[in-house]
Write a protein that holds these residues in place. Structure first.
Motif, PDB file in Angstrom:
ATOM      1  N   ASP A   1      -1.112   3.142  -4.452  1.00  0.00           N
ATOM      2  CA  ASP A   1      -0.583   2.069  -5.028  1.00  0.00           C
ATOM      3  C   ASP A   1      -1.839   1.454  -5.414  1.00  0.00           C
ATOM      4  O   ASP A   1      -2.659   0.703  -5.027  1.00  0.00           O
ATOM      5  CB  ASP A   1       0.346   0.986  -4.202  1.00  0.00           C
ATOM      6  N   PHE A   2      -2.182   1.283  -6.217  1.00  0.00           N
ATOM      7  CA  PHE A   2      -3.352   0.942  -6.745  1.00  0.00           C
ATOM      8  C   PHE A   2      -4.139  -0.801  -6.197  1.00  0.00           C
ATOM      9  O   PHE A   2      -3.307  -1.888  -6.871  1.00  0.00           O
ATOM     10  CB  PHE A   2      -3.629   0.288  -8.278  1.00  0.00           C
ATOM     11  N   CYS A   3      -4.201  -1.545  -5.557  1.00  0.00           N
ATOM     12  CA  CYS A   3      -4.106  -2.277  -4.738  1.00  0.00           C
ATOM     13  C   CYS A   3      -5.372  -2.898  -4.835  1.00  0.00           C
ATOM     14  O   CYS A   3      -4.865  -4.239  -4.471  1.00  0.00           O
ATOM     15  CB  CYS A   3      -3.810  -1.829  -3.153  1.00  0.00           C
TER      16      CYS A   3
ATOM     17  N   MET B   1      -9.814   4.410  -0.594  1.00  0.00           N
ATOM     18  CA  MET B   1      -8.537   4.006   0.171  1.00  0.00           C
ATOM     19  C   MET B   1      -8.190   5.417   0.483  1.00  0.00           C
ATOM     20  O   MET B   1      -6.956   6.064   0.407  1.00  0.00           O
ATOM     21  CB  MET B   1      -7.693   3.478  -0.435  1.00  0.00           C
TER      22      MET B   1
ATOM     23  N   HIS C   1       1.176  -0.862   0.159  1.00  0.00           N
ATOM     24  CA  HIS C   1      -0.245   0.336   0.098  1.00  0.00           C
ATOM     25  C   HIS C   1       1.571   0.954   0.034  1.00  0.00           C
ATOM     26  O   HIS C   1       1.936   1.310   0.855  1.00  0.00           O
ATOM     27  CB  HIS C   1      -1.048  -0.216   1.541  1.00  0.00           C
TER      28      HIS C   1
ATOM     29  N   HIS D   1      -9.403   0.378  -4.325  1.00  0.00           N
ATOM     30  CA  HIS D   1      -8.286   1.277  -4.171  1.00  0.00           C
ATOM     31  C   HIS D   1      -8.507   2.816  -4.025  1.00  0.00           C
ATOM     32  O   HIS D   1      -7.497   3.796  -3.758  1.00  0.00           O
ATOM     33  CB  HIS D   1      -7.283   0.846  -5.203  1.00  0.00           C
TER      34      HIS D   1
ATOM     35  N   CYS E   1      -4.103   6.306  -0.508  1.00  0.00           N
ATOM     36  CA  CYS E   1      -3.540   5.363  -1.099  1.00  0.00           C
ATOM     37  C   CYS E   1      -2.504   5.224  -2.355  1.00  0.00           C
ATOM     38  O   CYS E   1      -3.407   5.755  -3.120  1.00  0.00           O
ATOM     39  CB  CYS E   1      -4.134   4.143  -0.598  1.00  0.00           C
TER      40      CYS E   1
HETATM   41 CU1  CUA Z   1      -4.484   0.029  -0.749  1.00  0.00          CU
HETATM   42 CU2  CUA Z   1      -4.513   1.671  -2.701  1.00  0.00          CU
END
Ligand code: CUA
Length: 659
Positions: free
Chosen positions: A623-625, A632, A585, A629, A621
């Motif tokens: 980072d494409f989690c 987030m 993340h 995402h 966030c």
């Molecule tokens: Cu955690 Cu995007």
């Protein structure tokens, strides 16, 4: 630079004219279909080798696959990297500390992979910081920089890092000779001959942990050290350094350091030096240098300033150090896989001298000397010489070996690679490079066990090779298949920064070395860890606000924070609760004079933020989690100094008041 480019272009033009219409093999400047197939690695398939490439003035190390040339990773080493938060997170800032304070950049030139019995062992990659002399160790289980040690008494750490055959020592020679750190450095620059000295650092490496320590330094005459190689096999226990500026000039070196017909390769009996150190013959010297270590349990680096180093003056011991004359301003100094042949590459020489270790030993035993240089015996050139490679090309720089009896030398000025037979010194093949090749790399090509299948040329100039990108063009790497008699170019690709030396190792060795996939949350000893959402909290100590935050797909806890005031320093300590491979993340907040954090599964990382105005500050966030995402995210409310808004935090429920 301009002059050499012109020369290069001239020589290419000459080559083309000379070749005329009859086009012999190996002069293709483009990759043909059959060659391209050799570099093709199908989607989803792994490469055969990892290639660790220096990033030059980017300060970083890049990792490519061979033979595909695919870029896997840029490992931040000496330069801050906003992509990974390196040098921006509170945990990693100490890694870039030096005796000069925080230094956010360096010039990374050479890579050395750790070895056992002369073979690459897949544990660590060492790298040199050229500008503010430093040595770094990258852990190949994590592909992260684990340790950086500063080198005292040095300036321009170019002859570095080169290791012995069991990585007993990683050795670093100073490029610039300078007055010793404990002397009065306020001297006229033209007192060079009197006051300037060279130093070579022998840095020990713990076999199990990799922990580095400056074991001792050798104080040498004031010359410039350029490159080096350790002996191996029969010559294990010796080290060879190329030196230039034996004229000891301090201005206009391009003329004044090119006066002598021959400079030197300095041969050092380091086993002997080690004996003297053990016998207490070294002198303790007061210095200041930083030693920075990253702790994997606390996910935090510490920087310690150390104050003493043990120095051995080679002029006081008659059997440590010998000079071998080498034409003309030697650059590369390379030792073949058997340890018998030492190849010197004089940048301005029209031949390549090859020295014999056996002959050198005999010459030393018989004192076949040609006087001395600053009190160090100079071995007679012919007494140490095995032979000369005649008319190899123009501007020899570096030599690598294929383990099949051949050496490959890069020719900067004539822009080509020359393959020659180590036994009879006959040139057997040459291939053009595009353009102005510097270093070469054969996987294991500097060790006792080369994997002589590919050779990579690292080129300084690309000119017309790629689509133009304004005044600044990329540098490049070119891969040659060297499995047959003739070198065949199969691929070229752009590189990160300016590539100098590189190393490569079989993929199997590194991929099976116990690669770390996640940090175990149970083993996380970070002082500000939150091991679950129930441990998430916000605390205040005076004007310091600590946010113990967690992240998991797809929310932060807490994601609403109020009661932060102007004048506060806010520390976001974010623990990524994920325990799956490949689920980082990120974290960022508006207006932070800082970079994002990129937090690996089970890791805790801290971003320091000093709010500069009253208001609502979004955080999210980076980072494409997951599919959610974009959800987030969260808010921090900042109130004026002295405001009565209580410190509170929550996620998905009503705020709870805290201290
Ligand atoms: Cu955690 Cu995007």
């Amino acid at each position: 630079m301009k002059k050499s480019v012109t020369l290069t272009m001239l020589s290419i033009a000459t080559t083309l004219i000379f070749l005329g219409s009859c086009k012999p093999k190996n002069t293709n400047n483009a990759v043909t279909g059959d060659a391209a197939a050799k570099a093709y690695v199908a989607p989803g398939k792994y490469d055969e080798f990892y290639n660790f490439v220096s990033g030059g003035f980017s300060g970083q190390m890049s990792v490519y696959g061979l033979p595909s040339g695919r870029l896997f990773r840029v490992i931040p080493v000496f330069s801050v990297d906003p992509e990974k938060g390196w040098g921006y997170s509170e945990e990693t800032k100490p890694m870039l500390n030096t005796s000069h304070g925080f230094v956010p950049w360096d010039d990374l030139h050479h890579i050395e992979l750790s070895q056992t019995a002369g073979e690459v062992n897949g544990k660590w990659a060492f790298a040199n910081g050229n500008n503010t002399p430093r040595l770094a160790r990258v852990d190949l289980k994590t592909f992260r920089t684990a340790e950086i040690i500063e080198l005292p008494n040095s300036g321009g750490n170019h002859s570095s890092p080169f290791g012995t055959e069991n990585s007993e020592y990683i050795v670093a020679g100073t490029r610039f000779s300078v007055p010793a750190d404990d002397s009065n450095g306020d001297v006229p620059i033209d007192s060079y001959k009197e006051n300037f000295k060279g130093h070579i650092s022998f840095v020990s490496v713990d076999k199990e942990t990799g922990a580095m320590d400056i074991a001792f330094q050798l104080k040498t005459p004031g010359v410039n050290f350029d490159l080096a190689r350790s002996g191996k096999g029969k010559s294990h226990g010796w080290f060879f350094f190329s030196c230039y500026n034996t004229e000891q000039a301090n201005t206009l070196l391009e003329v004044n350091a090119s006066q002598k017909d021959k400079d030197f390769i300095m041969a050092v009996n380091w086993k002997k030096a080690e004996e003297y150190i053990k016998a207490g013959k070294g002198k303790k010297q007061k210095v200041r240098y930083a030693h920075n270590v990253y702790n994997e349990q606390t996910h935090t680096a510490t920087s310690t300033i150390k104050t003493e180093v043990t120095v051995l003056d080679v002029a006081e011991f008659k059997d440590i150090c010998y000079f071998i004359p080498c034409p003309k301003s030697p650059h590369g100094c390379d030792v073949d896989p058997t340890g018998e042949y030492i190849v010197g590459s004089g940048k301005l020489a029209a031949l390549i001298p090859v020295f014999s270790f056996d002959k050198l030993q005999k010459a030393i035993a018989n004192k076949t000397f040609d006087g001395d240089y600053s009190g160090i015996p100079v071995v007679k050139y012919e007494a140490a010489l095995y032979g000369e490679v005649k008319k190899p090309g123009l501007g020899p720089l570096h030599t690598e070996f294929d383990g099949k009896g051949f050496a490959y030398t890069s020719m900067f000025v004539s822009s080509e690679i020359v393959k020659w037979n180590i036994k009879d010194l006959a040139v057997v093949d040459r291939a053009p490079t595009f353009y102005s090749v510097g270093h070469l790399c054969i996987p294991g090509g500097n060790t006792a066990k080369p994997f002589g299948k590919y050779l990579i040329a690292y080129n300084k100039i690309t000119k017309d090779r790629y689509l133009p990108t304004g005044p600044e063009l990329t540098q490049s790497a070119q891969i040659f298949d060297i499995s047959g008699d003739k070198m065949q170019m199969i691929l070229d690709f752009p590189t990160i920064g300016e590539p100098h030396y590189a190393n490569a190792a079989p993929a199997e060795l590194i991929k099976n070395n116990g690669q770390l996939k996640i940090y175990k949350i149970d083993e996380n000893k970070h002082p500000f860890v939150a091991k679950g959402e129930s441990e998430a909290k916000v605390t205040r100590e005076g004007n310091k606000v600590h946010v113990y935050m967690t992240s998991v797909r797809s929310h932060f806890a807490p994601d609403n924070i109020e009661g932060v005031k102007m004048g506060d320093e806010v520390y976001f300590h974010i623990t990524n609760l994920e325990q799956d491979w490949d689920v980082p993340h990120g974290f960022s907040i508006k207006g932070a004079n800082n970079a994002e954090l990129l937090i690996m599964p089970g890791e805790t990382t801290t971003l320091k933020w000093i709010p500069d105005r009253v208001g609502i500050f979004p955080m999210y966030c980076t980072d494409f989690c997951s599919a959610l995402h974009q959800e987030m995210q969260g808010y921090v409310r900042v109130s004026p100094a002295g405001s009565s808004v209580p410190l509170s935090f929550h996620v998905g429920k009503k705020p709870a008041a805290t201290n």
